[in-house]
Design an enzyme around this catalytic site. Structure first.
Site: not given
Ligand code: M6R
Length: 608
Positions: A3, A28, A75, A101-102, A481, A485, A488, A504, A603
């Site tokens: 959060c 966040r 969150w 937060n936590g 990747e 993208k 998500e 396979h 994030k």
């Molecule tokens: O801040 P970080 O690089 O440690 O974050 C890792 C992942 O949470 C982050 O890359 C996440 O997968 C993104 N949403 C990808 O776009």
């Protein structure tokens, strides 16, 4: 909970400061938000499910007064995102408000104990036990009540508390989740990260674990185990404007378009006029690097993908065996530490809970830790033995884009650095590699100049409900990747595979409806890749191919084709991912998805 926490004490308009802060932290967590203030000794709270704009609309109906306030954007982990579960939570008598937060792991036990004493809980959130417990200890100062409370809490937390009993103060405590104090003149701020502080102050104090701060408008007192500690005030060099959208519709699009600039910055900061790569926060603190005989990279999500690319480079050029692991797996493996092995942690935020836990676990086993982080002053920055900053500036879009490129370039430069240090890379080869790196910005610009063509392809495929991405070697992580993208931000199911692995199992998925994104720039496995694309075509799959400019041979296999500049094969992951970022972006836009704040994500993932 991952959060955002904000707080303010000072003479300015409380509502605006808290709302601006929450808006800047909303990446966040964004399923509900709320604020609490104290005015004339009386506590008031406002909470709303949904995005910050819902709270903002509610607050328009009220006059918010007061010079002490806290706010929260959530969150959800415990309890659905409704008004009752939103923060701030109140104590039993409504005299204390807290944001958290936590995760409080022993909350059921505390809740039961307090319920037996007559406490009424209004939410199902773990966090609500915090103000309840504080209230039970409120026979002295707020500060001592918080101190007693945190001794009973298990788990990770950053909390901020205000109370009618101490109406001029915010008391905050950090154990495991980030918390930063913004130092002003006649006013002070708190925030989960520097982004929310930037419009107000650039002077910040990073709280460490088990530290408490008692904040009034004139003073910040920091204590650990009851004793006052003197903390360094750090100056933030980021500019508030860097965290604005600057005319783009979304942060993600802006950040994709910043990638050439980011790569220029990294080159300027890491390569000297004499063409030498240098990392000042590594050379001074990790003098033993010369002896390293194994790297273990650990990271999550997109950062893990850049680690996978880094492995190819470190093994090929620096000749150092390199393992790559997902942090949430690595932390529970029984890691074996041997002499001269180094853990590399990759993280944009520098706060990801799983990655941080690995660092701590590794350090407890006497590993040395080198982190690549973007956020200066983050927990990983402070807890690692050496740090390489990825210099991508604030990344606000939840989908990581520019920091991926930044991590890749930094890992490549690090490979050159370590290869030279260990003598595994000739001066001539190292020079050539550096010359190649210097071409990256202009090549990125040229791909970004082709955005319309990528948008047209996205418009053609946006109704497909499933995608497969394939690549080989250094571009296998690009496939992962590209798929990440897409899923998500557009919620379309997508999976990345090493192209050779298709036969396979995954090849069973292919039919005339399935789009397969094939990352096929010129490389030593180009012919193998062509064979894999043939396999897809033979089963009538639709192919969207990322190919090298001038490659006409591949055209006959492509339903759609996106060209990237001809470049040395090793560095193509830095280019080939850009069309995939744009492809995901334009599909998500076409589907009317919230690209900057996709559902269920945050994030900064500060919970396990
Ligand atoms: O801040 P970080 O690089 O440690 O974050 C890792 C992942 O949470 C982050 O890359 C996440 O997968 C993104 N949403 C990808 O776009």
């Amino acid at each position: 909970m991952m959060c955002g926490i904000v707080g303010y004490t000072g003479p300015r308009g409380m509502e605006t400061i808290l709302l601006v802060g929450l808006e800047r932290l909303s990446y966040r967590g964004y399923d509900s938000s709320g604020i609490a203030t104290i005015y004339n000794g009386e506590l008031s709270t406002w909470k709303k499910p949904g995005k910050i704009r819902e709270l903002e609309a509610t607050l328009k109906n009220f006059t918010i007064k007061g010079h002490v306030g806290i706010g929260h954007t959530r969150w959800a982990t415990h309890g659905e995102p409704n008004e009752l579960n939103a923060h701030p939570h109140l104590g039993n008598e409504g005299k204390v408000a807290a944001v958290h937060n936590g995760i409080i792991e022993n909350y059921t036990h505390i809740k039961q104990k307090l319920s037996e004493k007559g406490h009424i809980f209004r939410s199902v959130s773990d966090s609500e036990v915090i103000p309840h417990l504080i209230e039970t200890y409120l026979n002295g100062s707020l500060e001592s009540a918080v101190e007693k409370t945190v001794k009973e809490l298990e788990g990770s937390f950053a909390i901020a508390v205000i109370s009618e009993s101490d109406p001029d103060k915010i008391v905050v405590y950090r154990k495991g989740s980030p918390l930063i104090i913004g130092v002003g003149k006649g006013e002070n701020f708190i925030s989960s990260d520097v982004n929310a502080l930037m419009p107000h102050t650039k002077e910040v104090i990073y709280l460490d674990d088990d530290e408490m701060a008692i904040i009034s408008k004139e003073n910040v007192i920091i204590k650990k185990s009851g004793n006052i500690v003197q903390k360094k005030v750090n100056h933030i060099s980021w500019d508030a404007a860097q965290a604005e959208k600057s005319g783009y519709d979304h942060y993600m699009l802006k950040e994709i378009h910043e990638q050439a600039t980011v790569s220029r910055q990294i080159i300027a900061k890491s390569i000297s006029k004499q063409n030498k790569v240098g990392f000042k926060h590594v050379e001074s603190s990790m003098t033993y690097l010369e002896k390293v005989n194994r790297f273990i990279i650990q990271a999550c999500g997109t950062s893990w993908h850049s680690g996978l690319v880094g492995k190819y480079w470190l093994e090929q050029y620096a000749r150092i065996p390199t393992e790559v692991d997902i942090s949430s797996e690595f932390r529970y493996r029984h890691m074996i530490s041997r002499e001269n092995e180094i853990i590399i942690a990759l993280s944009q935020s520098g706060e990801t809970a799983d990655t941080l836990a690995c660092i701590r676990e590794a350090k407890s086993k006497f590993f040395n830790v080198l982190s690549f982080v973007n956020s200066k002053g983050s927990t990983m920055d402070r807890e690692s033995d050496g740090v390489i900053y990825t210099h991508s500036g604030p990344e606000i879009g939840v989908a990581s884009t520019k920091n991926y490129i930044a991590q890749l370039i930094s890992l490549y430069l690090f490979t050159i650095f370590i290869g030279r240090l260990k003598g595994t890379l000739s001066e001539e080869k190292a020079d050539k590699m550096i010359q190649s790196v210097k071409k990256i910005p202009e090549y990125i610009d040229s791909i970004l100049g082709n955005t319309d063509a990528i948008k047209t392809i996205a418009d053609k495929y946006y109704l497909s409900r499933e995608f497969v991405f394939i690549g080989r070697g250094v571009n296998y992580p690009t496939a992962l990747e590209g798929a990440l993208k897409l899923k998500e931000i557009s919620y379309i199911h997508a999976t990345g595979y090493p192209a050779g692995e298709l036969k396979h199992g995954p090849i069973a998925l292919i039919d005339a409806k399935l789009p397969v994104v094939c990352i096929a720039p010129q490389s030593d496995t180009y012919n193998k890749m062509i064979a894999n694309i043939e396999e897809v075509k033979a089963r009538k799959g639709k192919t969207i191919i990322i190919a090298t400019e001038g490659d006409t041979q591949i055209q006959s296999l492509a339903d759609d084709i996106i060209y990237i500049p001809s470049f040395c094969h090793d560095l193509t992951p830095i280019l080939s991912v850009i069309p995939l970022q744009l492809f995901a972006y334009y599909i998500a836009i076409k589907l009317d998805c919230d690209v900057d704040q996709p559902r269920n994500l945050a994030k900064s993932v500060t919970v396990e």
